[in-house]
Write a protein that holds these residues in place. Structure first.
Motif, mmCIF file in Angstrom:
data_model
loop_
_atom_site.group_PDB
_atom_site.id
_atom_site.type_symbol
_atom_site.label_atom_id
_atom_site.label_comp_id
_atom_site.label_asym_id
_atom_site.label_seq_id
_atom_site.Cartn_x
_atom_site.Cartn_y
_atom_site.Cartn_z
ATOM 1 N N ASN A 80 0.828 -1.208 0.000
ATOM 2 C CA ASN A 80 0.000 0.000 0.000
ATOM 3 C C ASN A 80 0.868 1.266 0.000
ATOM 4 N N ASP A 81 1.948 1.236 0.759
ATOM 5 C CA ASP A 81 2.870 2.387 0.747
ATOM 6 C C ASP A 81 3.485 2.566 -0.633
ATOM 7 N N LEU A 82 3.830 1.451 -1.272
ATOM 8 C CA LEU A 82 4.418 1.527 -2.617
ATOM 9 C C LEU A 82 3.422 2.125 -3.609
ATOM 10 N N ALA A 83 2.141 1.704 -3.500
ATOM 11 C CA ALA A 83 1.128 2.236 -4.415
ATOM 12 C C ALA A 83 0.962 3.739 -4.225
ATOM 13 N N ARG A 84 0.971 4.219 -2.960
ATOM 14 C CA ARG A 84 0.835 5.654 -2.724
ATOM 15 C C ARG A 84 2.078 6.419 -3.184
ATOM 16 N N ASP A 85 3.237 5.846 -2.946
ATOM 17 C CA ASP A 85 4.475 6.520 -3.373
ATOM 18 C C ASP A 85 4.535 6.660 -4.893
ATOM 19 N N LEU A 86 4.054 5.609 -5.601
ATOM 20 C CA LEU A 86 4.042 5.697 -7.067
ATOM 21 C C LEU A 86 3.151 6.829 -7.561
ATOM 22 N N GLN A 87 2.165 7.220 -6.744
ATOM 23 C CA GLN A 87 1.262 8.296 -7.143
ATOM 24 C C GLN A 87 1.745 9.675 -6.700
ATOM 25 N N PHE A 88 2.375 9.760 -5.520
ATOM 26 C CA PHE A 88 2.613 11.082 -4.938
ATOM 27 C C PHE A 88 4.071 11.377 -4.606
ATOM 28 N N ASP A 89 4.927 10.371 -4.547
ATOM 29 C CA ASP A 89 6.325 10.608 -4.172
ATOM 30 C C ASP A 89 7.155 10.908 -5.423
ATOM 31 N N ALA A 140 10.305 11.121 -5.902
ATOM 32 C CA ALA A 140 11.469 10.246 -6.050
ATOM 33 C C ALA A 140 11.055 8.886 -6.609
ATOM 34 N N MET A 141 9.955 8.340 -6.088
ATOM 35 C CA MET A 141 9.496 7.041 -6.567
ATOM 36 C C MET A 141 9.003 7.146 -8.017
ATOM 37 N N ILE A 142 8.308 8.250 -8.338
ATOM 38 C CA ILE A 142 7.852 8.443 -9.720
ATOM 39 C C ILE A 142 9.044 8.519 -10.658
ATOM 40 N N ALA A 143 10.101 9.207 -10.220
ATOM 41 C CA ALA A 143 11.307 9.309 -11.052
ATOM 42 C C ALA A 143 11.954 7.943 -11.235
ATOM 43 N N ARG A 144 11.983 7.134 -10.190
ATOM 44 C CA ARG A 144 12.542 5.783 -10.310
ATOM 45 C C ARG A 144 11.734 4.946 -11.303
#
Length: 433
Positions: A278-287, A289-293
């Motif tokens: 769930n944290d990964l799913a939220r990070d893919l949307q709002f983080d 750094a994660m979006i850049a990765r």
């Protein structure tokens, strides 16, 4: 093809090739001209005889007057009919050879007439509404022959399209679409939103169960591997029996741990996995750094060579699949297409609402076409006639209507004779003679 001699305005004559239908019309026209000329000659013979004998046989004066009127009517109508198509007797009398001289104006007038009276939206829509094209087409499509015909024509169209299309151009289009719709948008947010819905619904639990089951199976089948991991990493001074005891203990605890995770749906490990996902799913949307990765991974996976290869393989697969299907009348795609056509035809016949919609679409399309392109469509008539040779145009029209126009000569001969007889009779009665 049959040839027909026609005058060219001089002593020479050209030979024009005629289709079988036009040759038949030309023969009928010659027959009517011969009949009209024969009637004129007959009138002339009767006139000559009556004129010569009218002094001795008084009633022949009436015959002479009738014959004289018939000749006048025949000659006048011959002149009028001939003047439409050529100069009578080759004499360039004013207002003769009307069709050759005014060919372009006739074409423009005919084009305007068709445009104003036939290519209008109300006329076309009224005709289409009365025709009920949808049901007629549906009845034909519902037959095996109709569906098979459409399927064959569709197959031919697909083969023709593949013949015309350039593979490199199509691959470039597919590559452009992939770049625009697949690579240009960031992957992180949409993947995160999709993953969040999957995780919130618990659809990932089956995958977790599968992984735990496989882990349990592996632990059960790899006792030696687990115990050797302990033995290989222990200090050299530790006795072997101690290593074996520790290795056996580790294996037993590991087996218990995996069994506990496997049997307890609310185990802490399962909750930790849920939280991580769930944290990964939220990070893919709002983080950021994660979006850049995610974008970096996308670029590594789908670089230029990979995209070009994807476009090439996609087009090759589609092309071969369609060609194989359309070339084989027993293929699944061909049979399904034929069945779909027949089903659609049956629905057009049986469903009033669908037939009404299709008729409305056809009417709207036709109305739009004639409203937008009526001048262009009618202009084909004007342009075509403008390209025709003037004498050829005259011949085409004469072959179509000339036989009927010869009746004018026949009628003119008869009417002229009756008029001449009437005039002579009235004048004789009034003034005597």
């Amino acid at each position: 093809m049959v040839t027909l001699n026609r005058p060219t305005g001089t002593a020479t004559r050209r030979q024009v090739e005629l289709s079988p239908a036009d040759a038949e019309r030309a023969a009928a026209l010659r027959s009517m001209k011969t009949l009209a000329l024969s009637l004129l000659i007959a009138m002339a013979v009767v006139f000559a005889i009556a004129f010569a004998l009218q002094e001795r046989v008084t009633w022949l004066q009436y015959v002479r007057a009738a014959a004289e009127g018939g000749m006048v009517g025949a000659l006048a109508d011959w002149f009028a009919v001939t003047a439409l198509f050529r100069h009578p007797m080759g004499l360039k009398i004013p207002h003769t050879a009307i069709i050759p001289r005014r060919k372009d104006q006739i074409g423009a007038a005919l084009s305007g007439f068709v445009e104003d009276n036939f290519l209008s939206a109300p006329v076309v829509r009224a005709k289409l509404d009365s025709a009920d094209i949808a049901r007629k087409a549906g009845a034909w499509l519902a037959t095996p022959a109709g569906a098979e015909r459409i399927a064959k024509e569709g197959s031919a169209a697909i083969r023709g399209a593949f013949t015309v299309l350039n593979d490199d151009d199509v691959q470039a289009v597919i590559e452009g679409l992939v770049r625009k719709h697949l690579l240009a948008p960031p992957w992180g947010p949409p993947i995160g939103r999709l993953a969040e819905r999957v995780f919130d619904a618990g659809h990932h639990h089956r995958l977790v169960d599968l992984l735990v089951d496989r882990a349990a199976d592996w632990v059960a089948a790899n006792y030696d591997t687990v115990t050797h991991l302990v033995t290989d990493r222990s200090p050299t001074w530790v006795p072997n029996f101690a290593n074996e005891l520790v290795g056996d203990k580790v294996y037993i605890e590991l087996s218990k741990f995996v069994a506990a995770v496997q049997s307890d749906p609310n185990h802490q490990v399962r909750k930790s996995i849920d939280k991580y996902l769930n944290d990964l799913a939220r990070d893919l949307q709002f983080d950021p750094a994660m979006i850049a990765r995610a974008e970096t991974i996308k670029a590594q996976v789908l670089g230029d060579p990979e995209v070009r290869d994807l476009a090439r393989r996609t087009w090759t697969t589609i092309k071969h699949a369609l060609l194989d299907a359309v070339n084989d009348p027993h293929s699944e795609l061909y049979r399904r297409f034929t069945t779909a056509i027949r089903d659609f035809g049956s629905r057009l016949v049986s469903e009033d609402e669908l037939a009404g919609k299709v008729n409305a679409w056809i009417g709207d399309a036709a109305s739009y076409a004639v409203s937008t392109y009526r001048s262009d469509i009618a202009g084909v008539i004007e342009d075509t006639i403008a390209r025709w040779d003037a004498e050829e145009t005259s011949q085409k029209i004469e072959l179509q209507v000339g036989r009927d126009l010869q009746y004018i000569r026949l009628n003119g001969t008869v009417v002229g004779a009756l008029a001449g007889l009437l005039i002579f009779t009235v004048a004789h009665a009034v003034f005597g003679g």
